[in-house]
Structures are given as C-alpha cells and as structure tokens.
Design a protein around this motif. Structure first.
Motif, PDB file in Angstrom:
ATOM      1  N   SER A 169      10.486   0.580  -4.640  1.00 41.17           N
ATOM      2  CA  SER A 169      11.062   0.391  -2.790  1.00 41.17           C
ATOM      3  C   SER A 169       9.856   0.040  -2.071  1.00 41.17           C
ATOM      4  O   SER A 169       8.579   0.386  -2.749  1.00 41.17           O
ATOM      5  N   GLU A 170       9.606  -0.144  -1.038  1.00 44.77           N
ATOM      6  CA  GLU A 170       8.769  -0.772   0.101  1.00 44.77           C
ATOM      7  C   GLU A 170       7.054   0.344   0.173  1.00 44.77           C
ATOM      8  O   GLU A 170       6.526   0.439   0.149  1.00 44.77           O
ATOM      9  N   ASP A 171       7.992   1.707   0.264  1.00 46.57           N
ATOM     10  CA  ASP A 171       7.167   2.923   0.414  1.00 46.57           C
ATOM     11  C   ASP A 171       6.363   2.864  -0.951  1.00 46.57           C
ATOM     12  O   ASP A 171       4.888   3.546  -1.016  1.00 46.57           O
ATOM     13  N   HIS A 172       7.374   2.758  -2.016  1.00 50.87           N
ATOM     14  CA  HIS A 172       6.844   3.457  -3.480  1.00 50.87           C
ATOM     15  C   HIS A 172       6.041   2.006  -3.182  1.00 50.87           C
ATOM     16  O   HIS A 172       4.529   2.668  -4.271  1.00 50.87           O
ATOM     17  N   GLU A 173       6.210   0.911  -3.320  1.00 50.31           N
ATOM     18  CA  GLU A 173       5.206  -0.250  -3.423  1.00 50.31           C
ATOM     19  C   GLU A 173       3.661   0.273  -2.694  1.00 50.31           C
ATOM     20  O   GLU A 173       2.432  -0.001  -3.561  1.00 50.31           O
ATOM     21  N   LYS A 174       3.562   0.718  -1.346  1.00 46.43           N
ATOM     22  CA  LYS A 174       2.578   1.166  -0.764  1.00 46.43           C
ATOM     23  C   LYS A 174       1.530   2.104  -1.366  1.00 46.43           C
ATOM     24  O   LYS A 174       1.104   2.070  -1.570  1.00 46.43           O
ATOM     25  N   ILE A 175       2.409   3.494  -1.863  1.00 44.99           N
ATOM     26  CA  ILE A 175       1.716   4.157  -2.818  1.00 44.99           C
ATOM     27  C   ILE A 175       1.003   3.703  -3.244  1.00 44.99           C
ATOM     28  O   ILE A 175      -0.106   4.035  -4.298  1.00 44.99           O
ATOM     29  N   LEU A 176       1.442   3.258  -4.444  1.00 39.43           N
ATOM     30  CA  LEU A 176       0.855   2.039  -5.715  1.00 39.43           C
ATOM     31  C   LEU A 176      -0.046   2.012  -5.521  1.00 39.43           C
ATOM     32  O   LEU A 176      -1.471   1.687  -6.257  1.00 39.43           O
ATOM     33  N   HIS A 177      -0.165   1.078  -4.773  1.00 39.47           N
ATOM     34  CA  HIS A 177      -1.504   0.058  -4.198  1.00 39.47           C
ATOM     35  C   HIS A 177      -2.444   1.387  -2.976  1.00 39.47           C
ATOM     36  O   HIS A 177      -3.588   0.709  -4.167  1.00 39.47           O
ATOM     37  N   LYS A 178      -2.064   2.377  -3.499  1.00 39.75           N
ATOM     38  CA  LYS A 178      -3.260   2.745  -2.943  1.00 39.75           C
ATOM     39  C   LYS A 178      -3.997   3.986  -3.910  1.00 39.75           C
ATOM     40  O   LYS A 178      -4.993   4.261  -3.770  1.00 39.75           O
ATOM     41  N   LEU A 179      -2.799   3.745  -4.917  1.00 43.17           N
ATOM     42  CA  LEU A 179      -3.431   4.648  -6.042  1.00 43.17           C
ATOM     43  C   LEU A 179      -4.427   3.917  -6.717  1.00 43.17           C
ATOM     44  O   LEU A 179      -5.566   4.074  -7.872  1.00 43.17           O
ATOM     45  N   GLY A 180      -4.374   2.263  -7.047  1.00 42.89           N
ATOM     46  CA  GLY A 180      -5.664   1.839  -7.106  1.00 42.89           C
ATOM     47  C   GLY A 180      -4.187   0.820  -8.310  1.00 42.89           C
ATOM     48  O   GLY A 180      -5.379  -0.138  -9.117  1.00 42.89           O
ATOM     49  N   ALA A 181      -2.953   0.718  -8.421  1.00 41.60           N
ATOM     50  CA  ALA A 181      -2.401   0.103  -9.188  1.00 41.60           C
ATOM     51  C   ALA A 181      -3.261  -1.717  -9.262  1.00 41.60           C
ATOM     52  O   ALA A 181      -3.167  -2.194  -8.188  1.00 41.60           O
TER      53      ALA A 181
END
Length: 218
Positions: free
Chosen positions: A104-116
């Motif tokens: 999901s878009e929210d999942h995508e945002k979290i992954l970017h914040k984690l440094g993916a």
C-alpha cells in the motif's frame, strides 16, 4: 555477463519466486527463505539453496548469511508487519541493497523511512504500464527512471521508411534513440546512426521525458 551477485529472497510467493527464478536464469546465486514448507519445496525446483525459516528472526537471517549478500529482496506475502520487521533487521545487518515489495502507499512510505533502498508497488507499476500502452500507440514497454524521465520500447509503424535524421526525435520530442532491433533481428543494435532507415515492425528503445509520450505516434 556482469559480476555474479549473491541475492537473498525472503518470501517465496508469486513475486518472490518470480524474482528468484529470473535471477537464477541470469546466472546469479540466489538463496530463498520462506516460513511455509510447501513454498520451500516448490522453490527447490528453481534454486539449489532454499530454507524454511522465519524472515523476521534476525538471528536466523544472520546464520543463513544474509548479512553477506549484495542484495536482499523482501516479499513477505500479505503481512505488512512482517515486511517492516524484516526490512529493519536487514538494515541493522547492514545489507548493502534492500529491495522491498510494498502492499500500500502507507506501507511504501514506512519502508522508505526505514531506509529501504528500493520499494516497488507492483499493482501501481502494472497499472501505469497498461495505461501507457493503451494511451500511446506503438508503446511496447515503459519504465519510469525518475525525474520525469522514462525508458520506452516503441514499435515502428508510421515512421516506416524514415531515417532517424528525418524524424529529428531529439529536437522535436526530447527523445534519444539508444537501440534499434529490426523486425527480423534477434538482437538490438545500440547507438544507431542518424541515417538509420526504419522499417515497420522495428523496435526502438528510447529515453526521454514522460510528457513527450502523448505527442508521438511511431
């Protein structure tokens, strides 16, 4: 081929298995992990190294050598929580390149914040591919490169009999032709000359602004 890579794939559903199979075909070393024995058994037909393990267990990942891999692809089914925890573990293990499938878009945002290092949202990517193929006559493949630029594969129809010089695609549309494959050829010819005459059915690989796609009819 390029240097052989060591790649880990966590989650052996359709996306993970597709990635693993393609990487094996390209000659790279792939290690797969999944919690389900059924998926592990199926994956053994594709790759020699596959293990039943919990990808959220950092110790298990370390024991399997995931901290030594060049890339790790995370495709953890429908569990956003598992995907986030696995990504966090891999970043803490200092894996150089962590690629993750988002749900999901929210999942995508979290992954970017984690440094993916790279996040793919397959449904959105496929939707954009299909939309461009419907909206742009002759478009075969479409790959966004970021910054409004795309790589496109176009099939020649209206440009039959014309040279690249005649078309003047760079000045008219901001498109640069980087490769051509004749309709009877099996391989691409790269960096074609301006006097290259095109024939109906030829494939052109171009790089240019996404906005220019709506203006062309190859």
């Amino acid at each position: 081929m390029a240097n052989k890579l060591e790649v880990g794939v966590i989650g052996l559903g359709k996306f993970g298995m597709g990635m693993a199979e393609a990487l094996v075909e390209l000659g790279h070393s792939v290690v797969g992990v999944d919690k389900l024995e059924s998926k592990v058994s199926a994956a053994r037909e594709i790759m020699p190294q596959v293990f039943q393990a919990d990808g959220t267990d950092r110790t298990a990942l370390q024991q399997l050598g995931f901290d030594q891999f060049d890339y790790v692809v995370v495709s953890s089914g429908h569990s956003m929580e598992a995907s986030i925890l696995i990504t966090l573990n891999l970043k803490e293990l200092e894996v150089p390149h962590v690629w993750v499938k988002a749900m999901s878009e929210d999942h995508e945002k979290i992954l970017h914040k984690l440094g993916a290092d790279f996040v793919v949202f397959p449904e959105r990517f496929v939707a954009r591919q299909l939309a461009h193929r419907i909206g742009v006559p002759g478009l075969v493949q479409y790959l966004p490169l970021g910054g409004g630029m795309t790589l496109q594969e176009l099939v020649v129809k209206e440009w039959d009999g014309k040279s690249l010089r005649d078309l003047d695609l760079t000045n008219k549309y901001g498109l640069q032709v980087v490769a051509v494959k004749g309709h009877d050829d099996t391989e691409y010819s790269f960096v074609p000359g301006a006097d290259k005459i095109l024939s109906e059915g030829d494939l052109l690989v171009t790089i240019g602004a996404e906005d220019s796609l709506s203006e062309i009819e190859p």
